[in-house]
Scaffold this motif. Sequence first.
Motif, mmCIF file in Angstrom:
data_model
loop_
_atom_site.group_PDB
_atom_site.id
_atom_site.type_symbol
_atom_site.label_atom_id
_atom_site.label_comp_id
_atom_site.label_asym_id
_atom_site.label_seq_id
_atom_site.Cartn_x
_atom_site.Cartn_y
_atom_site.Cartn_z
ATOM 1 N N PRO A 1 -0.622 -14.571 -11.271
ATOM 2 C CA PRO A 1 0.735 -14.186 -11.625
ATOM 3 C C PRO A 1 1.075 -12.733 -11.326
ATOM 4 O O PRO A 1 2.240 -12.348 -11.357
ATOM 5 C CB PRO A 1 0.769 -14.432 -13.138
ATOM 6 C CG PRO A 1 -0.625 -14.119 -13.571
ATOM 7 C CD PRO A 1 -1.522 -14.543 -12.438
ATOM 8 N N ASN A 2 0.057 -11.880 -11.049
ATOM 9 C CA ASN A 2 0.346 -10.453 -11.036
ATOM 10 C C ASN A 2 -0.726 -9.687 -10.277
ATOM 11 O O ASN A 2 -1.889 -10.088 -10.257
ATOM 12 C CB ASN A 2 0.415 -9.949 -12.490
ATOM 13 C CG ASN A 2 0.986 -8.554 -12.599
ATOM 14 O OD1 ASN A 2 0.266 -7.612 -12.875
ATOM 15 N ND2 ASN A 2 2.277 -8.410 -12.387
ATOM 16 N N LEU A 3 -0.316 -8.572 -9.656
ATOM 17 C CA LEU A 3 -1.281 -7.688 -9.011
ATOM 18 C C LEU A 3 -0.820 -6.252 -9.115
ATOM 19 O O LEU A 3 0.322 -5.967 -9.451
ATOM 20 C CB LEU A 3 -1.550 -8.087 -7.565
ATOM 21 C CG LEU A 3 -0.455 -8.089 -6.491
ATOM 22 C CD1 LEU A 3 -0.075 -6.678 -6.061
ATOM 23 C CD2 LEU A 3 -0.933 -8.845 -5.270
ATOM 24 N N ALA A 4 -1.737 -5.321 -8.805
ATOM 25 C CA ALA A 4 -1.434 -3.894 -8.811
ATOM 26 C C ALA A 4 -2.233 -3.229 -7.697
ATOM 27 O O ALA A 4 -3.348 -3.651 -7.382
ATOM 28 C CB ALA A 4 -1.784 -3.272 -10.161
ATOM 29 N N VAL A 5 -1.641 -2.187 -7.109
ATOM 30 C CA VAL A 5 -2.286 -1.425 -6.039
ATOM 31 C C VAL A 5 -2.582 -0.033 -6.571
ATOM 32 O O VAL A 5 -1.726 0.604 -7.202
ATOM 33 C CB VAL A 5 -1.376 -1.333 -4.800
ATOM 34 C CG1 VAL A 5 -2.086 -0.593 -3.663
ATOM 35 C CG2 VAL A 5 -0.946 -2.720 -4.342
ATOM 36 N N SER A 6 -3.783 0.460 -6.331
ATOM 37 C CA SER A 6 -4.162 1.769 -6.851
ATOM 38 C C SER A 6 -3.358 2.879 -6.171
ATOM 39 O O SER A 6 -2.972 2.753 -4.998
ATOM 40 C CB SER A 6 -5.657 2.013 -6.658
ATOM 41 O OG SER A 6 -5.995 2.034 -5.282
ATOM 42 N N PRO A 7 -3.082 3.974 -6.890
ATOM 43 C CA PRO A 7 -2.298 5.073 -6.311
ATOM 44 C C PRO A 7 -2.905 5.666 -5.045
ATOM 45 O O PRO A 7 -2.176 6.170 -4.187
ATOM 46 C CB PRO A 7 -2.275 6.112 -7.445
ATOM 47 C CG PRO A 7 -2.438 5.308 -8.702
ATOM 48 C CD PRO A 7 -3.375 4.191 -8.319
ATOM 49 N N ASN B 1 0.853 -1.167 0.000
ATOM 50 C CA ASN B 1 0.000 0.000 0.000
ATOM 51 C C ASN B 1 0.902 1.234 0.000
ATOM 52 O O ASN B 1 1.953 1.214 0.633
ATOM 53 C CB ASN B 1 -0.895 -0.013 1.236
ATOM 54 C CG ASN B 1 -2.012 1.003 1.133
ATOM 55 O OD1 ASN B 1 -1.783 2.205 1.254
ATOM 56 N ND2 ASN B 1 -3.223 0.524 0.920
ATOM 57 N N PRO B 2 0.538 2.305 -0.701
ATOM 58 C CA PRO B 2 1.388 3.496 -0.703
ATOM 59 C C PRO B 2 1.720 4.026 0.683
ATOM 60 O O PRO B 2 2.771 4.652 0.879
ATOM 61 C CB PRO B 2 0.551 4.517 -1.497
ATOM 62 C CG PRO B 2 -0.262 3.678 -2.420
ATOM 63 C CD PRO B 2 -0.611 2.444 -1.618
ATOM 64 N N ASN B 3 0.843 3.776 1.664
ATOM 65 C CA ASN B 3 1.143 4.233 3.029
ATOM 66 C C ASN B 3 2.145 3.337 3.744
ATOM 67 O O ASN B 3 2.582 3.652 4.859
ATOM 68 C CB ASN B 3 -0.136 4.363 3.860
ATOM 69 C CG ASN B 3 -0.837 3.026 4.111
ATOM 70 O OD1 ASN B 3 -0.254 1.950 3.966
ATOM 71 N ND2 ASN B 3 -2.110 3.082 4.498
ATOM 72 N N GLY B 4 2.510 2.212 3.109
ATOM 73 C CA GLY B 4 3.521 1.325 3.672
ATOM 74 C C GLY B 4 3.029 0.374 4.729
ATOM 75 O O GLY B 4 3.802 -0.466 5.215
#
Length: 210
Positions: free
Chosen positions: A127-133, A89-92
């Motif tokens: 196989p893959n993931l993404a986290v929103s900005p 997560n962008p907040n770490g």
Amino acid sequence: GLGFSPDGKTLAAVSIGSNSVTFIDTATNLVRGKVYLGRSPHEAFFTPDGRELWVAVRGEDYVSVIDPVAMKEKRRITIVNGPGMVLFNPNGRYAYVPSSFTPELSVIDTRSYRVIAHVRQASPFSPNLAVSPDGRQVWFTLKDSGKTQVMNALPPFGVTATLDTGPVTNHVALADTLGGKFAYVTVGGLNVVKVYTRDATPKLVASIPT
């Protein structure tokens, strides 16, 4: 896999064949060091503060946490078999780890290094993931069943949508554009990139031939 440090000064390159991760200085292109891991590491990404590198060791059942300064493994976080990659997560605060062999995505608290949520995948091979900005959504693909799932990136971490994206659904990337917030999903069996809105109920808005 390749993972840049937040300051852009270091590139971590994973070698599946030699079970290692190599640290490369991006200013000089020189190798700073190498750390050997367990069987078949797959993807490696730095924590948002740059203090640790987390590596998904897909041939085993753990995430390796590496100190990039000391060039050594600090700890191993045991999860389900076959972790495919790990993003934060962008907040770490949270790390998200889908599995390539087991139908379960693990959410890890980065402060305690404990698994705090088990999110069921619709099928075993992610196989893959993404986290929103904005840190609110996680999108992950399921290559074996041709689906893409969306989950809350914050507690209670539940799946909010399951999309039938098509055979050989492989990678997903998220982008905030002038036209809105979208998810781009590669679908190998159809030779297209599908574009979805990132609303509460995602909608297919484009299918781009490739």
